[in-house]
Scaffold this motif. Structure first.
Motif, short mmCIF file in Angstrom:
data_model
loop_
_atom_site.label_atom_id
_atom_site.label_comp_id
_atom_site.label_asym_id
_atom_site.label_seq_id
_atom_site.Cartn_x
_atom_site.Cartn_y
_atom_site.Cartn_z
N UNK A 179 -10.90 -23.85 -53.05
CA UNK A 179 -10.29 -23.65 -51.73
C UNK A 179 -11.03 -22.60 -50.89
N UNK A 180 -11.62 -21.59 -51.55
CA UNK A 180 -12.33 -20.56 -50.77
C UNK A 180 -13.55 -21.19 -50.08
N UNK A 181 -14.48 -21.83 -50.82
CA UNK A 181 -15.63 -22.41 -50.12
C UNK A 181 -15.21 -23.46 -49.08
N UNK A 182 -14.13 -24.18 -49.36
CA UNK A 182 -13.69 -25.21 -48.41
C UNK A 182 -13.19 -24.57 -47.12
N UNK A 183 -12.40 -23.49 -47.27
CA UNK A 183 -11.86 -22.82 -46.08
C UNK A 183 -12.96 -22.16 -45.27
N UNK A 184 -14.02 -21.68 -45.97
CA UNK A 184 -15.09 -20.98 -45.27
C UNK A 184 -16.12 -21.93 -44.66
N UNK A 185 -15.95 -23.23 -44.92
CA UNK A 185 -16.87 -24.22 -44.37
C UNK A 185 -16.58 -24.41 -42.88
N UNK A 186 -17.60 -24.27 -42.03
CA UNK A 186 -17.34 -24.44 -40.60
C UNK A 186 -16.81 -25.84 -40.31
N UNK A 187 -15.85 -25.93 -39.43
CA UNK A 187 -15.35 -27.24 -39.00
C UNK A 187 -14.41 -27.92 -39.97
N UNK A 188 -13.99 -27.22 -41.03
CA UNK A 188 -13.04 -27.87 -41.96
C UNK A 188 -11.69 -27.99 -41.26
N UNK A 189 -10.88 -28.94 -41.74
CA UNK A 189 -9.58 -29.10 -41.06
C UNK A 189 -8.40 -28.85 -41.99
N UNK A 190 -8.58 -27.89 -42.90
CA UNK A 190 -7.49 -27.57 -43.83
C UNK A 190 -6.25 -27.07 -43.09
N UNK A 191 -6.45 -26.14 -42.16
CA UNK A 191 -5.31 -25.54 -41.46
C UNK A 191 -4.55 -26.59 -40.64
N UNK A 192 -5.26 -27.39 -39.81
CA UNK A 192 -4.52 -28.44 -39.08
C UNK A 192 -3.81 -29.42 -40.02
N UNK A 193 -4.39 -29.68 -41.19
CA UNK A 193 -3.76 -30.63 -42.11
C UNK A 193 -2.42 -30.08 -42.63
#
Ligand SMILES: [Zn+2]
Length: 312
Positions: A109-123
Motif C-alpha cells: 500500500x505504501x508504494x501504491x499510495x506514493x505512485x503519482x496519479x494513483x486513484x486509491x483515495x477516490x476509490x
C-alpha cells in the motif's frame, strides 16, 4: 439500542458501521465485538478489505509444505484467506453483501499510495459515499505495519474528499496504544466466544501465531476517536541520527498529491522548541496532511520504524 459505559455513542438500527481492514483477520482482531454490538440491534455493517493478505509466505510455506511461492501460489493463498474471511464474517453475523474487497497488493500500500496519479483515495471515497456510514473504524496512524498506517492515511483523505463526517475511531493491531482519549467496547460472553470463533476461521493465521492472536482477540476492544489538534504546528516527531540522514526519505501526502524528498533536500527547519519543523508543508485547506519518514533499503523487517505522522 446498545450502549457501553465508556462508549461515546449508542448503537441503533440506524447505525451504519464501516470497518476498514487492511488484511483478512484485522476486522476480527480490531472490531469483532463492535461489529456484533451493531448487528445485535439491527445496524448495518460493511467491511472494506484492502488486500487479500496474499503476501504471507511463512504460514503458506508451513501449511503448503513448499518453499517457493510464485504468482499462482499467491493467488491460491489469497483465495484461501478470502474464504476464511467469509467464514469469520458469518460468525460475526455480517451478511455476505457487507464485504467489499479491493484486492490491492498485500504489503504494497505504501508504494501504491506514493505512485503519482494513483486513484486509491477516490476509490475509497466512492465506497464511503455509496455506503454512507455513520461510524468508520480504521487502523491507527501509528500502527507499525505499513499497510495499516497507510490505510489510516487513505481513509482520512477519502473522508476529506467526500465531505462526509461520520464518527471516526481507530484501532491498533501492531504497536502500543498512544496516550490520548480512548474507550473500550465490551461484549457479552457469547459475543466474546463468537469473536474467538471468527478468529479460528482465519486458520492460516493461527498456524504460526495461535497463542498470540488468541490473546489479542481476548483483550478488550479499545478505540481512539480521531481528534485533530489545531494549531500544534508542524513539528516532526522524529529526530533521526545525523549519520543516517543521507539515506532517509521524507514523503508528504495530501489531497493535492504526493511530494518526495531525500532528507537533505526536504524543506525542513531545525527549531529550538520542537526539533525539525516542516512548517510550509501543511496546507491551509483544512484537509489532512501526512508525512512519512523511511529508510528505503531492502530488509526482511516489514514493520515501520518511523512510519507516518500527521502535520497540522
Ligand atoms: Zn493487518
Amino acid at each position: 439500542m446498545g450502549r457501553d459505559a465508556s462508549s461515546p455513542v449508542a448503537y441503533t438500527a440506524q447505525t451504519r458501521l464501516l470497518v476498514i481492514a487492511p488484511h483478512p483477520d484485522d476486522e476480527t482482531l480490531g472490531a469483532g465485538i463492535l461489529i456484533q454490538r451493531v448487528r445485535e440491534v439491527g445496524g448495518r455493517v460493511d467491511i472494506v478489505l484492502l488486500t487479500d493478505g496474499d503476501n504471507n509466505p511463512w504460514p503458506q510455506r508451513l501449511l503448503e509444505r513448499r518453499l517457493r511461492i510464485g504468482g499462482a501460489g499467491r493467488t491460491r493463498w489469497a483465495a484461501r484467506r478470502r474464504q476464511e474471511l467469509a467464514l469469520a464474517l458469518r460468525e460475526l453475523d455480517v451478511p455476505a453483501d457487507g464485504l467489499h474487497a479491493l484486492g490491492w497488493p498485500d504489503q504494497g500500500l505504501v508504494p501504491l499510495l506514493l505512485q503519482p496519479g494513483n486513484d486509491l483515495v477516490p476509490e475509497i471515497a466512492a465506497l464511503i459515499t455509496a455506503l454512507q456510514p455513520t461510524l468508520v473504524v480504521a487502523p491507527a496512524l501509528a500502527d507499525r505495519h505499513p499497510d495499516h498506517g497507510t490505510a489510516h492515511v487513505l481513509v482520512r483523505l477519502a473522508l476529506a474528499l467526500t465531505h462526509l463526517q461520520p464518527l471516526l475511531w481507530t484501532y491498533m493491531v501492531h504497536g502500543r496504544e498512544l496516550p490520548g482519549p480512548s474507550f473500550v467496547v465490551d461484549g457479552s460472553a457469547a459475543q466474546r466466544t463468537a469473536k474467538q470463533a471468527a478468529l479460528a476461521a482465519h486458520a492460516s493465521q493461527l498456524a504460526l501465531g495461535r497463542g498470540r492472536l488468541q490473546r489479542m482477540a481476548a483483550r478488550p476492544e479499545r478505540f481512539a476517536p480521531v481528534v485533530v489538534e489545531v494549531g500544534s504546528g508542524s513539528c516532526l516527531p522524529w529526530f533521526p541520527p545525523w549519520w543516517l540522514r543521507p539515506w532517509l526519505r521524507l514523503d508528504l501526502v495530501c489531497l493535492r498529491g504526493v511530494q518526495r524528498w531525500t532528507w537533505a533536500h526536504a524543506p525542513l527547519r531545525l527549531e529550538a522548541s520542537c526539533g525539525f519543523s516542516a512548517l510550509d508543508l501543511a496546507g491551509t485547506d483544512g484537509a489532512p496532511h501526512f508525512a512519512r519518514l523511511s529508510l528505503p533499503l531492502r530488509s526482511p523487517w516489514i514493520f515501520d520504524h518511523w512510519g507516518w505522522a500527521e502535520l497540522e
